[in-house]
Motif scaffolding. Structure first.
Motif, short mmCIF file in Angstrom:
data_model
loop_
_atom_site.label_atom_id
_atom_site.label_comp_id
_atom_site.label_asym_id
_atom_site.label_seq_id
_atom_site.Cartn_x
_atom_site.Cartn_y
_atom_site.Cartn_z
N VAL A 101 27.97 37.24 36.84
CA VAL A 101 28.42 37.76 38.14
C VAL A 101 29.30 36.72 38.84
CG1 VAL A 101 26.53 39.43 38.50
CG2 VAL A 101 26.29 37.14 39.41
N GLU A 102 28.99 35.45 38.64
CA GLU A 102 29.80 34.40 39.27
C GLU A 102 31.20 34.35 38.65
OE1 GLU A 102 27.78 30.65 39.77
OE2 GLU A 102 29.73 29.76 40.34
N ARG A 103 31.25 34.38 37.33
CA ARG A 103 32.56 34.35 36.64
C ARG A 103 33.44 35.52 37.05
NH1 ARG A 103 32.46 31.62 31.52
NH2 ARG A 103 34.01 33.02 30.64
N ASN A 104 32.82 36.66 37.42
CA ASN A 104 33.59 37.85 37.78
C ASN A 104 33.73 38.05 39.28
OD1 ASN A 104 34.30 39.58 35.19
ND2 ASN A 104 32.33 38.59 34.83
N GLY A 105 33.32 37.07 40.03
CA GLY A 105 33.49 37.10 41.49
C GLY A 105 32.77 38.25 42.17
#
Ligand code: SAM
Length: 379
Positions: A101-105
Motif C-alpha cells: 500500500v505504501e509503494r502504491n501511495g
C-alpha cells in the motif's frame, strides 16, 4: 521470502517469487507464504469496473493476501474512497500488504491482522469484498452484518464441485442445499450460492439484490446490494425454489414448489434446491458497467470482459436455467444442432455465458426439442 515486482492494472506490487516455491518445475500460488494468483486477474479487472460503478467510500478487503484487490480499487475505480481496510489473518501477508500500500501511495489504507469474522462484527462499510480459498460461506453472515443499509457485498466462490452438484454432501454442509448434477449445473451453482446469501441475509432482516453474477474459468463471482427490512427479507425468500431435470425424457425447469415426478413422462426427477430463482444480474447496473468500459481499455481482460457483459445483458430477460443442446440431443439420439441455428429456429432465445452448448429461451421444452429435431433432419 524472496520478492519480485509485478504489474497488474495500475498497481505495481511485490509478491513472493514463484521460483523459490516451485516443486518439480511446477508452481501453485497456495505454496507461497503470501497468496497471489495471476489466474484471478479477470476477477479483479471486472471487480474494479464494478466498484467504479458503485463508488463506495468505505471498503473492506477482508481477505486481502498481497493487497492487490484493494490497491487496485483505490488506484483505478474513479471513486473518492475515504478508507480501505486491508485485512488478513496471516502476519506475513499483512507485512507485505503494508509495503504494497505504501509503494502504491494508498493514503486511505488501514491494515489489520485479524480473523475476518471477528473484524466484520466490529466495523461497518459500504462495500465488503470476500475473496476466500474455496467457499465464502463462513464469511457470509459477518460480511452482510458489516454492510451499511444500501451498501454492497462481493463474493468469489471457487468450490464448484459442491455448487454444481458433484459433491452433494459438501453442498448440503456448506450451502444447506440438496443439490444434483444437472445438465445445466453451471447456472444452478451460482443460484445455489445466491440462495445461501439470501438466507443468511434474512437472518439479519436484510435482503440482497444481485447486481452482477457470472461464472468464469473455475469460479463464480457475485456482487449484491444489501437493504435492511424484515418484509424485504421475506420477499427475497419468496424467490427461492427448485430446479428439476428428467433423466429419461430430458425435460427440465424450475418451480417455487417441490415436484417429484416429471410432468412430461412421469419419471422420477433429479432436484436441486432451494435455489435462487430471481434475477442474477441487474440491467441498469450491467449497462452502467458497459457504458464505462472505455475508461478501462488498459486492463488485461478488456475484450473478454466486454464480451461477457454483452452476453449477460442478452441473457437477463430469460427465465432461470438454460437448455443444454448436447444433453437433450443425446436423449433422443439425434445430432446436436449448432447453437446459432437453434436460436434462429426458436426466435426468442440467446446464448448463455455458462456453457457453449447452452441456450436461454422463454420458449418451452417441446419447442426446443422440435427445433433440435427439425435441424437434425437437415444434417
Ligand atoms: N483477495 C486476494 C486477491 O485478490 O489476491 C486473495 C485472497 S486469498 C484467496 C485468501 C486469503 O484469506 C489468504 O491470504 C488467507 O491468509 C486469508 N484468510 C483465510 N482465512 C481467513 C480468516 N478467517 N480471516 C482473515 N484472513 C483469512
Amino acid at each position: 521470502m524472496r520478492l519480485m515486482e509485478i504489474e497488474e492494472g495500475k498497481a505495481r506490487i511485490l509478491v513472493p517469487d514463484p521460483k523459490e516455491y516451485e516443486k518439480n518445475g511446477k508452481f501453485d500460488p497456495s505454496w507461497a507464504p503470501v497468496f497471489y494468483n495471476p489466474k484471478m486477474i479477470f476477477n479483479r479487472d471486472i471487480s474494479v469496473i464494478a466498484v467504479s460503478a458503485i463508488s463506495p467510500k468505505y471498503i473492506i478487503d477482508a481477505l486481502s493476501a498481497s493487497g492487490i484487490r484493494g490497491i487496485r480499487y483505490y488506484l483505478e475505480s474513479n471513486s473518492t474512497i475515504d478508507e480501505i481496510i486491508f485485512n488478513d489473518k496471516s502476519k506475513i501477508s499483512v507485512d507485505l500488504i503494508s509495503k504494497n500500500v505504501e509503494r502504491n501511495g494508498v493514503k486511505v489504507a488501514k491494515v489489520t491482522n485479524r480473523d475476518a469474522n471477528s473484524l466484520l462484527y466490529e466495523v461497518i462499510a459500504d462495500y465488503v469484498d470476500i475473496d476466500p480459498f474455496g467457499s465464502p460461506s463462513p464469511f457470509i453472515l459477518s460480511s452482510i452484518n458489516a454492510v451499511k443499509n444500501g451498501g454492497y457485498v462481493a463474493y468469489t466462490a471457487t468450490d464448484l464441485a459442491p455448487l454444481e452438484g458433484s459433491a452433494k454432501k459438501s453442498c448440503k454442509r456448506k450451502y444447506d442445499v440438496n443439490n444434483s448434477k444437472l445438465s445445466f449445473s453451471k447456472e444452478v451453482g451460482i443460484r445455489v450460492l445466491i440462495s445461501k446469501i439470501v438466507r443468511e441475509a434474512a437472518i439479519l432482516e436484510k435482503a440482497v439484490e444481485p447486481l452482477l453474477a457470472f461464472y468464469n474459468d473455475y469460479y463464480y463471482r457475485v456482487i449484491l446490494k444489501v437493504n435492511r427490512g424484515a418484509k424485504r427479507a421475506d420477499e427475497s425468500l419468496e424467490k427461492l425454489g427448485y430446479f428439476y431435470e428428467c433423466d429419461k425424457c430430458g425435460f427440465s425447469g424450475s418451480s417455487k414448489d417441490l415436484i417429484e415426478k416429471c410432468p412430461r413422462c412421469g419419471s422420477k426427477l433429479k432436484i436441486s434446491g432451494p435455489v435462487w430463482l430471481g434475477k442474477t444480474n441487474d440491467s441498469e447496473f450491467i449497462n452502467k458497467m458497459i457504458s464505462s468500459l472505455q475508461k478501462f481499455s488498459y486492463v488485461k481482460n478488456f475484450e473478454a470482459i466486454s464480451i461477457l457483459l454483452n452476453k449477460i445483458s442478452q441473457e437477463i430477460k430469460y427465465p432461470p436455467g438454460y437448455y443444454n443442446l448436447e444433453f437433450i440431443s443425446s436423449k433422443y439420439k439425434i445430432n446436436v444442432p449448432s447453437r446459432e441455428k437453434e436460436i434462429e429456429c426458436l426466435g426468442e432465445a440467446s446464448p448463455t455465458h455458462f456453457s457453449p452448448k447452452g441456450i436461454k429461451t422463454s420458449k418451452n421444452f417441446d419447442d426446443v426439442l422440435e427445433c433440435i429435431k427439425a435441424l437434425s433432419n437437415k444434417v
